[in-house]
Design a protein around this motif. Structure first.
Motif, PDB file in Angstrom:
ATOM      1  N   ALA A   1       1.866   6.604  -6.850  1.00 25.75           N
ATOM      2  CA  ALA A   1       0.783   7.490  -7.269  1.00 25.75           C
ATOM      3  C   ALA A   1       1.151   8.950  -7.012  1.00 25.75           C
ATOM      4  O   ALA A   1       0.864   9.827  -7.825  1.00 25.75           O
ATOM      5  CB  ALA A   1      -0.511   7.135  -6.544  1.00 25.75           C
ATOM      6  N   ALA A   2       1.808   9.216  -5.889  1.00 26.11           N
ATOM      7  CA  ALA A   2       2.185  10.593  -5.555  1.00 26.11           C
ATOM      8  C   ALA A   2       3.264  11.098  -6.508  1.00 26.11           C
ATOM      9  O   ALA A   2       3.261  12.292  -6.867  1.00 26.11           O
ATOM     10  CB  ALA A   2       2.690  10.653  -4.117  1.00 26.11           C
ATOM     11  N   SER A   3       4.177  10.224  -6.933  1.00 29.10           N
ATOM     12  CA  SER A   3       5.233  10.662  -7.835  1.00 29.10           C
ATOM     13  C   SER A   3       4.717  10.944  -9.247  1.00 29.10           C
ATOM     14  O   SER A   3       5.333  11.703  -9.993  1.00 29.10           O
ATOM     15  CB  SER A   3       6.370   9.626  -7.895  1.00 29.10           C
ATOM     16  OG  SER A   3       5.910   8.454  -8.527  1.00 29.10           O
TER      17      SER A   3
ATOM     18  N   ARG B   1       0.844  -1.200   0.000  1.00 26.86           N
ATOM     19  CA  ARG B   1       0.000   0.000   0.000  1.00 26.86           C
ATOM     20  C   ARG B   1       0.875   1.244   0.000  1.00 26.86           C
ATOM     21  O   ARG B   1       0.638   2.184  -0.753  1.00 26.86           O
ATOM     22  CB  ARG B   1      -0.930   0.015   1.211  1.00 26.86           C
ATOM     23  CG  ARG B   1      -1.875   1.215   1.205  1.00 26.86           C
ATOM     24  CD  ARG B   1      -2.780   1.282   2.424  1.00 26.86           C
ATOM     25  NE  ARG B   1      -3.504   0.037   2.630  1.00 26.86           N
ATOM     26  CZ  ARG B   1      -3.632  -0.565   3.809  1.00 26.86           C
ATOM     27  NH1 ARG B   1      -3.097  -0.051   4.889  1.00 26.86           N
ATOM     28  NH2 ARG B   1      -4.315  -1.682   3.910  1.00 26.86           N
ATOM     29  N   GLN B   2       1.909   1.243   0.825  1.00 25.97           N
ATOM     30  CA  GLN B   2       2.821   2.388   0.883  1.00 25.97           C
ATOM     31  C   GLN B   2       3.530   2.588  -0.450  1.00 25.97           C
ATOM     32  O   GLN B   2       3.661   3.716  -0.926  1.00 25.97           O
ATOM     33  CB  GLN B   2       3.843   2.209   2.005  1.00 25.97           C
ATOM     34  CG  GLN B   2       3.245   2.329   3.386  1.00 25.97           C
ATOM     35  CD  GLN B   2       4.235   1.964   4.483  1.00 25.97           C
ATOM     36  OE1 GLN B   2       5.348   1.528   4.219  1.00 25.97           O
ATOM     37  NE2 GLN B   2       3.802   2.131   5.730  1.00 25.97           N
ATOM     38  N   ALA B   3       3.973   1.505  -1.066  1.00 27.50           N
ATOM     39  CA  ALA B   3       4.663   1.601  -2.358  1.00 27.50           C
ATOM     40  C   ALA B   3       3.720   2.141  -3.425  1.00 27.50           C
ATOM     41  O   ALA B   3       4.115   2.975  -4.253  1.00 27.50           O
ATOM     42  CB  ALA B   3       5.219   0.238  -2.766  1.00 27.50           C
ATOM     43  N   LYS B   4       2.466   1.688  -3.422  1.00 32.74           N
ATOM     44  CA  LYS B   4       1.488   2.178  -4.399  1.00 32.74           C
ATOM     45  C   LYS B   4       1.181   3.647  -4.177  1.00 32.74           C
ATOM     46  O   LYS B   4       1.036   4.415  -5.134  1.00 32.74           O
ATOM     47  CB  LYS B   4       0.200   1.347  -4.331  1.00 32.74           C
ATOM     48  CG  LYS B   4       0.365  -0.049  -4.882  1.00 32.74           C
ATOM     49  CD  LYS B   4      -0.893  -0.882  -4.683  1.00 32.74           C
ATOM     50  CE  LYS B   4      -0.661  -2.314  -5.128  1.00 32.74           C
ATOM     51  NZ  LYS B   4      -1.809  -3.168  -4.832  1.00 32.74           N
TER      52      LYS B   4
END
Length: 128
Positions: free
Chosen positions: A124-126, A117-120
């Motif tokens: 998404a933020a990048s 979840r953190q990686a996704k």
């Protein structure tokens, strides 16, 4: 129903015979078996209690999974000679031996869910 003499079935039998991890996953793997086993760690349960405690499982699938777990000697089906008949399911000692494995799988699943979840979220933020 799968053909027992299909290449896929033959390969699965060979792999299960050679690899203990594959054998374990063939016995307890799938969508519903871990949930059934997890619920039965709490103690004996009647069929309808199990059904109500596992959201989304159909009656047909629950019956099939219970039969498979019984055939693999992980659960015991207890029929009481009453009218109406009462049936309960409980873990056998072999089934109870899965407790630490199921707990580890639960912990790993939660860790994996958080990590991915953190990686996704970072990906998404990048993009923004």
């Amino acid at each position: 129903m799968r053909k027992e003499n299909s290449t896929n079935a033959i390969n699965e039998r060979i792999l299960n015979g050679l690899c203990q991890t594959a054998h374990t996953l063939s016995v307890i793997g799938g969508r519903w078996k871990p949930s059934i086993l997890w619920r039965l760690l709490e103690g004996k349960m009647r069929y309808h209690e199990l059904k109500k405690s596992i959201s989304g499982i159909s009656e047909r699938v629950l019956v099939l999974q219970l039969r498979e777990l019984e055939n693999d000697q992980l659960i015991k089906r207890i029929v009481y000679p009453e009218v109406p008949p009462r049936v309960e399911y409980e873990l056998t000692p072999l089934g109870r031996s899965l407790e630490s494995l199921l707990e580890h799988m639960c912990s790993w699943g939660e860790m994996h869910r958080q990590e991915t979840r953190q990686a996704k979220e970072l990906a998404a933020a990048s993009k923004n």
